[in-house]
Write a protein that holds these residues in place. Structure first.
Motif, PDB file in Angstrom:
ATOM      1  N   LEU A 194      -3.024 -20.083 -30.147  1.00  0.00           N
ATOM      2  CA  LEU A 194      -2.653 -20.755 -31.157  1.00  0.00           C
ATOM      3  C   LEU A 194      -3.310 -21.112 -32.379  1.00  0.00           C
ATOM      4  CD1 LEU A 194      -0.733 -23.768 -29.118  1.00  0.00           C
ATOM      5  CD2 LEU A 194       0.308 -21.593 -30.164  1.00  0.00           C
ATOM      6  N   CYS A 254       2.799 -29.505 -35.926  1.00  0.00           N
ATOM      7  CA  CYS A 254       2.166 -29.092 -34.728  1.00  0.00           C
ATOM      8  C   CYS A 254       0.804 -28.762 -34.638  1.00  0.00           C
ATOM      9  CB  CYS A 254       2.829 -27.670 -34.267  1.00  0.00           C
ATOM     10  SG  CYS A 254       1.992 -26.668 -32.890  1.00  0.00           S
ATOM     11  N   MET A 255      -0.167 -29.584 -33.969  1.00  0.00           N
ATOM     12  CA  MET A 255      -1.458 -29.854 -33.997  1.00  0.00           C
ATOM     13  C   MET A 255      -2.043 -28.463 -33.224  1.00  0.00           C
ATOM     14  SD  MET A 255      -2.227 -32.132 -36.160  1.00  0.00           S
ATOM     15  CE  MET A 255      -4.046 -32.149 -35.669  1.00  0.00           C
ATOM     16  N   ARG A 256      -1.174 -27.797 -32.522  1.00  0.00           N
ATOM     17  CA  ARG A 256      -1.852 -26.585 -31.601  1.00  0.00           C
ATOM     18  C   ARG A 256      -2.489 -27.124 -30.449  1.00  0.00           C
ATOM     19  NH1 ARG A 256      -2.950 -23.340 -37.033  1.00  0.00           N
ATOM     20  NH2 ARG A 256      -0.675 -23.158 -37.522  1.00  0.00           N
ATOM     21  N   GLY A 279      -1.478 -27.599 -27.458  1.00  0.00           N
ATOM     22  CA  GLY A 279      -1.169 -26.894 -25.929  1.00  0.00           C
ATOM     23  C   GLY A 279      -0.705 -28.107 -24.988  1.00  0.00           C
ATOM     24  N   MET A 280      -0.350 -29.170 -25.293  1.00  0.00           N
ATOM     25  CA  MET A 280       0.413 -30.253 -24.307  1.00  0.00           C
ATOM     26  C   MET A 280       1.462 -29.577 -23.699  1.00  0.00           C
ATOM     27  SD  MET A 280      -1.330 -33.149 -23.808  1.00  0.00           S
ATOM     28  CE  MET A 280      -0.452 -34.480 -23.992  1.00  0.00           C
ATOM     29  N   ALA A 293       4.710 -23.052 -27.748  1.00  0.00           N
ATOM     30  CA  ALA A 293       4.188 -23.211 -29.008  1.00  0.00           C
ATOM     31  C   ALA A 293       3.666 -21.658 -29.359  1.00  0.00           C
ATOM     32  CB  ALA A 293       3.001 -23.995 -29.213  1.00  0.00           C
ATOM     33  N   PRO A 337       3.490 -34.390 -27.817  1.00  0.00           N
ATOM     34  CA  PRO A 337       3.213 -35.769 -28.387  1.00  0.00           C
ATOM     35  C   PRO A 337       4.012 -36.062 -29.352  1.00  0.00           C
ATOM     36  CG  PRO A 337       1.154 -34.465 -27.831  1.00  0.00           C
ATOM     37  CD  PRO A 337       2.210 -33.342 -27.645  1.00  0.00           C
ATOM     38  N   ILE A 351       7.956 -32.433 -31.070  1.00  0.00           N
ATOM     39  CA  ILE A 351       8.077 -31.339 -31.894  1.00  0.00           C
ATOM     40  C   ILE A 351       9.313 -30.383 -31.146  1.00  0.00           C
ATOM     41  CG2 ILE A 351       7.466 -29.087 -32.876  1.00  0.00           C
ATOM     42  CD1 ILE A 351       4.819 -30.716 -33.757  1.00  0.00           C
ATOM     43  N   ILE A 386      10.596 -27.660 -30.073  1.00  0.00           N
ATOM     44  CA  ILE A 386      10.368 -26.278 -30.130  1.00  0.00           C
ATOM     45  C   ILE A 386      11.548 -25.443 -29.934  1.00  0.00           C
ATOM     46  CG2 ILE A 386       9.144 -24.598 -28.846  1.00  0.00           C
ATOM     47  CD1 ILE A 386       7.174 -27.104 -28.095  1.00  0.00           C
TER      48      ILE A 386
HETATM   49  S1  SF4 Z   1       2.513 -29.950 -27.674  1.00  0.00           S
HETATM   50 FE1  SF4 Z   1       3.050 -27.943 -28.227  1.00  0.00          FE
HETATM   51  S2  SF4 Z   1       4.521 -27.960 -30.229  1.00  0.00           S
HETATM   52 FE2  SF4 Z   1       3.594 -30.036 -29.595  1.00  0.00          FE
HETATM   53  S3  SF4 Z   1       1.902 -30.341 -31.078  1.00  0.00           S
HETATM   54 FE3  SF4 Z   1       0.974 -29.511 -29.299  1.00  0.00          FE
HETATM   55  S4  SF4 Z   1       0.930 -27.215 -29.334  1.00  0.00           S
HETATM   56 FE4  SF4 Z   1       2.310 -28.272 -31.056  1.00  0.00          FE
END
Ligand code: SF4
Ligand code: SF4
Lengths: 225, 441
Positions: free
Chosen positions: A146, B48-50, B52-53, B73, B117, B120, B122
């Motif tokens: 990502l 989106c903070m990328r 990976g949660m 994501a 968190p 978002i 998706i």
């Molecule tokens: S959880 Fe997924 S969609 Fe949400 S900010 Fe993190 S990478 Fe982006």
């Protein structure tokens, strides 16, 4: 401010006018971003009619307390790192003696401050967490997939004020005043970047959670945490 | 990490793209991005903070050996981020890839949203891409066909109005062998309940409709079925994000209800149709909430049992487990009602982990099963984690109150040799309930 007019130099510029500008951009920028988002959200038929204060608060509560959501419980380490990181980052910015002194000098207002050694430790924690976050981006496959260069840039933007602040305090690497100038400059750049980069998640968090929290609670009758 | 997939041919996508040029694609993209999507798209993409949660929340990621191209994501990155980065100047090959991802690698189950968190959405971001594909026409052929059928007949399988009336009549005749004077009232005015059926129940799965009619008769419900088109509650256009047709279908259902002046609409065990009927379609039509109650089968059975309108003669003793269909549980919190019903029907319930509104999707939902045979292996592969989850319970029966979950898990059962039976509540209740002496023929 006056200092700069009496004795114009990079140091007094960074400490005076630029600081003003940084706060102005920071607050106006946030205001502008929120206002435009709220206006644009009117075009979406499903946002405003379903907003619910109760479920917004439920959602915020669950995501602001450590391990309040299933996701955080499934990622215990990452949660620990991010909470430590954010708490230390905010605490040091707001409650460092040297920062509070500046406010006192200009506005004669003063609030509680962190003991110096604690603030020092917290600064190290912030730096350490940033290193972990960078390593995570480099080595965890889903996140590497990502990540783009802008994500590293943002992390650097946040790291710089802390690294330089630490160096200045301990008079490392460069002479104190020069380091302090770089420190203030990097802090100001970070402040100004907040509204217009991914750092905007600082305030957007509350908007997205309000929508998703309400949608899950009031419409979907289920949990968003 | 590269996007590596076995080639799949779907004329709905491949042939459409032959007829389209990049200019028209750009126009469709611009329309959706500038005219339809606004704050949500922008804010979700920017925030989106990328982090990976969301990654491990998705059954496709877990079922594909943690391949990042299947992560929530990750799928957003390969579709809408890509479109935005290229400013809509995408190639036909790009569209083909996007269509594959959004129609065959995401069930729009929104489990990932619970893990982000920032909350978002998706699934919303991926459905924006479905919408783009829809305007281009690059949608799996089977979904297109069903949506076309909905446009013309309001049902999913090109059933004619007279065929429907005919079917209901012979089902009523058959039911009379089990229940004295059984009735399936057609087009009755002022009834309490308007019952809508699943399209397949009029053709291949008539037993399910008969069983529902049996329950209605035994519970002495004042009910009716439509005497016109609009009897089929399914809404396959929704999968293509063909909102216009989706809205038209829901409108027809409410119109039939208003014309017959019923108190409420009751439907059977189906997920997506419930969601369109209760809010997606309702919102599209400009109502804040459904104008008259729109009740899902699970809710209906819950009330029948709570009020004692039907009695259960004996319980199932074999171990059972419960599949929580996303569209009624994560999307409408019906997990508790479902558990109450099952506890009234079964002695031995073994829950899956995770369960209730954190449950994994069956991997057939969100149109993946409706995408047809070409995409079957995609959903079977994506359902690996579901199959393991069910196997781990050791249950012999899976209760799945949703047509899609039902068929999806049956297919998983066959492929992964799970050795279970998948059952609808309707069939179990019709089988186990007491039939009063005076009703026996
Ligand atoms: S959880 Fe997924 S969609 Fe949400 S900010 Fe993190 S990478 Fe982006
Ligand atoms: S299948 Fe479900 S969990 Fe996976 S990306 Fe789609 S909505 Fe998210």
């Amino acid at each position: 401010m006056e200092q700069f007019f009496k004795d114009p130099s990079i140091y007094t510029f960074v400490r005076g006018p630029l600081l003003w500008l940084a706060f102005l951009v920071f607050f106006l920028g946030i205001f502008y971003r929120i206002a435009t988002t709220l206006r644009e959200a009117k075009k979406e038929k499903i946002v405003y009619p379903y907003l619910s204060l109760r479920y917004t608060l439920r959602s915020l509560f669950r995501w602001l307390i450590p391990y309040g959501s299933i996701s955080m419980r499934r990622h215990p380490w990452f949660t620990a790192i991010t909470f430590l990181f954010h708490i230390c980052l905010i605490a040091v910015s707001l409650f460092l003696v040297a920062h509070v002194e500046l406010w006192y000098e200009s506005w004669e207002i003063r609030w509680w401050t962190l003991p110096v050694s604690l603030a020092d430790g917290m600064t190290l924690i912030v730096i350490f967490c940033i290193i972990l976050l960078i390593l995570r981006r480099l080595f965890q496959s889903d996140i590497r997939f990502l990540t783009s260069s802008s994500d590293y840039l943002v992390l650097t933007l946040v790291a710089l004020p802390f690294i330089t602040g630490f160096f200045a305090h301990h008079e490392l690497v460069l002479e104190y005043k020069t380091m302090l100038t770089i420190h203030m400059l990097s802090g100001e750049i970070m402040l100004m970047a907040i509204p217009f980069t991914k750092l905007s998640h600082m305030f957007m968090f509350f908007l997205t959670r309000a929508h998703t929290g309400s949608e899950f609670g009031a419409v979907r009758h289920s949990r968003d945490f | 990490m590269e996007f590596k997939r076995k080639p799949v041919t779907d004329i709905g996508i491949d042939e459409t793209l032959k007829r389209f040029d990049e200019d028209k694609i750009k126009r469709a993209i611009d329309w959706v991005l500038n005219r339809e999507a606004s704050a949500r798209l922008k804010v979700f993409v920017e925030t989106c903070m990328r982090c990976g949660m969301c990654t491990t929340s998705c059954h496709h990621y877990l079922s594909h050996d943690q391949d990042p191209t299947y992560a929530p994501a990750g799928k957003v990155k390969q579709t809408i981020w890509d479109i935005l980065n290229k400013k809509g100047n995408v190639t036909k090959e790009d569209i083909k890839k996007y269509a594959r991802i959004v129609f065959s690698e995401c069930n729009l189950c929104r489990r990932c949203v619970q893990f982000c968190p920032f909350g978002i959405d998706i699934a919303y971001l991926l459905s924006v891409v479905r919408r783009i594909c829809c305007l281009i026409g690059a949608v799996p052929q089977y979904i297109q066909d069903q949506a076309l059928s909905h446009m013309q007949t309001t049902n999913m399988l090109w059933f004619r109005q007279d065929e429907w009336l005919d079917t209901v009549q012979w089902l009523e005749d058959e039911l009379k062998a089990e229940i004295k004077d059984a009735k399936i009232p057609v087009g009755k005015k002022n009834a309490e309940v308007l019952y809508l059926a699943h399209g397949l129940e009029a053709k291949y799965m008539t037993g399910l409709l008969t069983n529902m009619a049996k329950i209605m008769n035994v519970a002495k419900i004042d009910w009716t079925v439509p005497d016109t088109d609009g009897w089929d509650y399914t809404n396959k256009a929704f999968y293509a994000c063909d909102f216009e047709t989706m809205g038209k279908i829901v409108k027809t259902h409410y119109e039939v209800a208003f014309r017959l002046n019923v108190k409420k609409i009751v439907m059977g065990e189906c997920g997506h149709a419930f969601r369109t009927g209760i809010y997606e379609g309702v919102r599209y039509l400009g109502w804040k909430e459904s104008p008259i109650p729109y009740i899902h089968g699970v809710h209906f059975f819950y009330e029948l049992l709570k009020e004692g309108r039907i009695k259960i003669a004996k319980k199932i003793e074999e171990p059972v487990t419960i599949q929580d269909p996303c569209n009624i549980v994560r999307y409408r919190g019906m997990g508790k009602m479902l558990r109450y019903i099952v506890s009234q029907l079964c002695e031995n319930i073994i829950e899956m982990t995770p369960k209730d509104d954190h449950n994994y999707c069956c991997s057939a939902g969100g149109g993946m099963i409706d995408a047809g045979p070409a995409w079957k292996s995609a959903r079977i592969e994506g359902g690996k984690i579901k199959a393991e989850q069910i196997k781990d319970t050791g249950a012999k029966i899976v209760i799945a109150p949703c047509h899609t979950c039902h068929k999806g898990i049956e297919d998983l059962n066959e492929y992964y040799k799970m050795g279970v039976h998948v059952k609808f509540l309707t069939d179990i209740i019709a089988d186990l309930m007491e039939i009063p002496e005076e009703m026996k023929p």
